[in-house]
Design a protein around this motif. Structure first.
Motif, PDB file in Angstrom:
ATOM      1  N   ALA A 161      46.561  40.189  55.209  1.00 26.78           N
ATOM      2  CA  ALA A 161      45.262  39.932  55.822  1.00 26.78           C
ATOM      3  C   ALA A 161      44.540  38.818  55.069  1.00 26.78           C
ATOM      4  N   PRO A 162      43.381  38.400  55.567  1.00 24.65           N
ATOM      5  CA  PRO A 162      42.669  37.280  54.944  1.00 24.65           C
ATOM      6  C   PRO A 162      42.323  37.467  53.465  1.00 24.65           C
ATOM      7  N   TRP A 163      42.285  38.697  52.961  1.00 25.32           N
ATOM      8  CA  TRP A 163      41.934  38.904  51.552  1.00 25.32           C
ATOM      9  C   TRP A 163      43.122  38.715  50.613  1.00 25.32           C
ATOM     10  N   VAL A 164      44.326  38.527  51.150  1.00 26.36           N
ATOM     11  CA  VAL A 164      45.506  38.267  50.325  1.00 26.36           C
ATOM     12  C   VAL A 164      45.557  36.780  50.002  1.00 26.36           C
ATOM     13  N   ASP A 165      45.850  36.460  48.751  1.00 20.88           N
ATOM     14  CA  ASP A 165      45.931  35.067  48.316  1.00 20.88           C
ATOM     15  C   ASP A 165      47.357  34.558  48.545  1.00 20.88           C
ATOM     16  N   PHE A 166      47.590  34.054  49.739  1.00 20.11           N
ATOM     17  CA  PHE A 166      48.917  33.579  50.117  1.00 20.11           C
ATOM     18  C   PHE A 166      49.319  32.340  49.329  1.00 20.11           C
ATOM     19  N   HIS A 188      52.713  31.961  47.305  1.00 21.34           N
ATOM     20  CA  HIS A 188      53.587  30.797  47.511  1.00 21.34           C
ATOM     21  C   HIS A 188      53.903  30.135  46.180  1.00 21.34           C
ATOM     22  N   TYR A 189      52.890  30.006  45.336  1.00 25.64           N
ATOM     23  CA  TYR A 189      53.096  29.380  44.025  1.00 25.64           C
ATOM     24  C   TYR A 189      54.160  30.133  43.224  1.00 25.64           C
ATOM     25  N   VAL A 190      53.982  31.454  43.062  1.00 25.50           N
ATOM     26  CA  VAL A 190      54.928  32.197  42.218  1.00 25.50           C
ATOM     27  C   VAL A 190      56.322  32.224  42.845  1.00 25.50           C
ATOM     28  N   ALA A 191      56.411  32.362  44.154  1.00 29.21           N
ATOM     29  CA  ALA A 191      57.720  32.401  44.819  1.00 29.21           C
ATOM     30  C   ALA A 191      58.424  31.048  44.732  1.00 29.21           C
ATOM     31  N   SER A 192      57.672  29.967  44.844  1.00 29.87           N
ATOM     32  CA  SER A 192      58.305  28.648  44.770  1.00 29.87           C
ATOM     33  C   SER A 192      58.684  28.282  43.336  1.00 29.87           C
ATOM     34  N   GLN A 193      57.989  28.845  42.357  1.00 30.27           N
ATOM     35  CA  GLN A 193      58.323  28.591  40.955  1.00 30.27           C
ATOM     36  C   GLN A 193      59.560  29.362  40.500  1.00 30.27           C
ATOM     37  N   ARG A 194      59.863  30.453  41.183  1.00 34.78           N
ATOM     38  CA  ARG A 194      61.005  31.293  40.810  1.00 34.78           C
ATOM     39  C   ARG A 194      61.884  31.570  42.040  1.00 34.78           C
ATOM     40  N   PRO A 195      62.620  30.543  42.491  1.00 34.13           N
ATOM     41  CA  PRO A 195      63.435  30.710  43.701  1.00 34.13           C
ATOM     42  C   PRO A 195      64.570  31.719  43.537  1.00 34.13           C
ATOM     43  N   ASP A 196      64.895  32.093  42.301  1.00 36.36           N
ATOM     44  CA  ASP A 196      65.959  33.078  42.077  1.00 36.36           C
ATOM     45  C   ASP A 196      65.421  34.512  42.084  1.00 36.36           C
ATOM     46  N   TRP A 197      64.119  34.680  42.212  1.00 36.75           N
ATOM     47  CA  TRP A 197      63.515  36.003  42.363  1.00 36.75           C
ATOM     48  C   TRP A 197      63.337  36.274  43.848  1.00 36.75           C
ATOM     49  N   ASN A 198      63.411  37.517  44.242  1.00 36.19           N
ATOM     50  CA  ASN A 198      63.139  37.900  45.622  1.00 36.19           C
ATOM     51  C   ASN A 198      61.761  38.537  45.714  1.00 36.19           C
ATOM     52  N   LEU A 231      59.146  51.053  47.386  1.00 38.49           N
ATOM     53  CA  LEU A 231      58.677  51.040  46.004  1.00 38.49           C
ATOM     54  C   LEU A 231      59.831  51.198  45.027  1.00 38.49           C
ATOM     55  N   TYR A 232      60.772  52.044  45.351  1.00 29.39           N
ATOM     56  CA  TYR A 232      61.932  52.242  44.480  1.00 29.39           C
ATOM     57  C   TYR A 232      62.609  50.901  44.173  1.00 29.39           C
ATOM     58  N   GLY A 233      62.700  50.025  45.155  1.00 26.40           N
ATOM     59  CA  GLY A 233      63.394  48.751  44.983  1.00 26.40           C
ATOM     60  C   GLY A 233      62.600  47.663  44.302  1.00 26.40           C
ATOM     61  N   PHE A 234      61.298  47.880  44.085  1.00 26.34           N
ATOM     62  CA  PHE A 234      60.464  46.865  43.437  1.00 26.34           C
ATOM     63  C   PHE A 234      60.630  46.943  41.921  1.00 26.34           C
ATOM     64  N   ASP A 235      60.840  45.801  41.296  1.00 21.36           N
ATOM     65  CA  ASP A 235      60.861  45.736  39.832  1.00 21.36           C
ATOM     66  C   ASP A 235      59.452  45.537  39.282  1.00 21.36           C
ATOM     67  N   VAL A 236      58.657  44.782  39.997  1.00 25.63           N
ATOM     68  CA  VAL A 236      57.248  44.560  39.667  1.00 25.63           C
ATOM     69  C   VAL A 236      56.475  44.618  40.972  1.00 25.63           C
ATOM     70  N   CYS A 237      55.295  45.224  40.919  1.00 28.15           N
ATOM     71  CA  CYS A 237      54.445  45.362  42.104  1.00 28.15           C
ATOM     72  C   CYS A 237      53.228  44.456  41.960  1.00 28.15           C
ATOM     73  N   LEU A 238      52.770  43.921  43.072  1.00 27.08           N
ATOM     74  CA  LEU A 238      51.673  42.956  43.046  1.00 27.08           C
ATOM     75  C   LEU A 238      50.436  43.434  43.797  1.00 27.08           C
ATOM     76  N   ILE A 239      49.286  42.995  43.290  1.00 27.44           N
ATOM     77  CA  ILE A 239      48.013  43.077  44.008  1.00 27.44           C
ATOM     78  C   ILE A 239      47.434  41.665  43.950  1.00 27.44           C
ATOM     79  N   PRO A 240      47.830  40.814  44.915  1.00 25.66           N
ATOM     80  CA  PRO A 240      47.473  39.382  44.888  1.00 25.66           C
ATOM     81  C   PRO A 240      46.284  39.045  45.791  1.00 25.66           C
ATOM     82  N   PHE A 241      45.164  39.679  45.555  1.00 30.93           N
ATOM     83  CA  PHE A 241      44.001  39.472  46.418  1.00 30.93           C
ATOM     84  C   PHE A 241      43.200  38.247  45.986  1.00 30.93           C
ATOM     85  N   LYS A 242      42.511  37.654  46.934  1.00 33.74           N
ATOM     86  CA  LYS A 242      41.526  36.633  46.614  1.00 33.74           C
ATOM     87  C   LYS A 242      40.371  37.331  45.908  1.00 33.74           C
TER      88      LYS A 242
END
Length: 179
Positions: free
Chosen positions: A39-44, A48-58, A94-105
């Protein structure tokens, strides 16, 4: 007289259903996860920054999409937008997540948020990286806070390297206390 009733987790449900499963087994580790409304409160842009910096992470984002502009996230091969899933499946993701995010604006509205997902994430002892929401400040010993993009990425790296079983246990205990 006022009483503050914080959010919480359905602990028994999450702890009994956060078990090995095949939902994310096809993805190479690490898997960085978020679930909730896209939703609009998520900092996309942050995502994008973290995903593009670590293309070997899913990066796995579970939830309905309520925006048209995902800041190019949908163009990155290491970002998996899996859409809305039933509540019953959240512990399995959740079981499959190694790290969980709260990336809100960060704004007046989000600073007042006490995210249910935080309590759900920690019910499994998972490390959480979040922007510094004022309402979550009391949990500074349980979550990695970062407001700058580079710091957010660095915090994910720190969370991935985490090896303190006591911290995992303390997170689970906090979740139990917020059932």
């Amino acid at each position: 007289s006022c009483l503050l009733v914080r959010n919480g987790v359905e602990f028994d449900f999450f702890s009994s259903h956060c078990v090995e499963n095949a939902l994310l087994a096809h993805l190479a580790k690490p898997v960085i996860g978020f679930y909730g409304a896209l939703a609009p409160w998520v900092d996309f842009s942050l995502l994008h920054y973290v995903a593009s910096q670590r293309p070997d992470w899913n990066f796995v984002l579970v939830g309905d999409c309520f925006v048209k502009d995902l800041a190019g996230l949908d163009q990155l091969s290491n970002v998996h937008l899996v859409g809305r899933k039933p509540y019953e499946d959240m512990p399995r993701y959740l079981y499959g997540f190694d790290v969980c995010l709260i990336p809100f604006k960060l704004n007046q509205v989000t600073h007042a948020v006490d995210p249910v997902k935080f309590y759900e994430y920690i019910s499994a002892g998972k490390p959480v990286v979040s922007v510094p929401l004022k309402e979550m400040a009391i949990y500074g010993d349980y979550v990695y806070f970062a407001s700058e993009y580079a710091d957010f990425l660095s915090s994910i790296e720190t969370a991935l390297a985490e090896s303190d079983p006591d911290l995992r246990s303390r997170r689970i205990q906090l979740a139990k206390e917020n059932d």
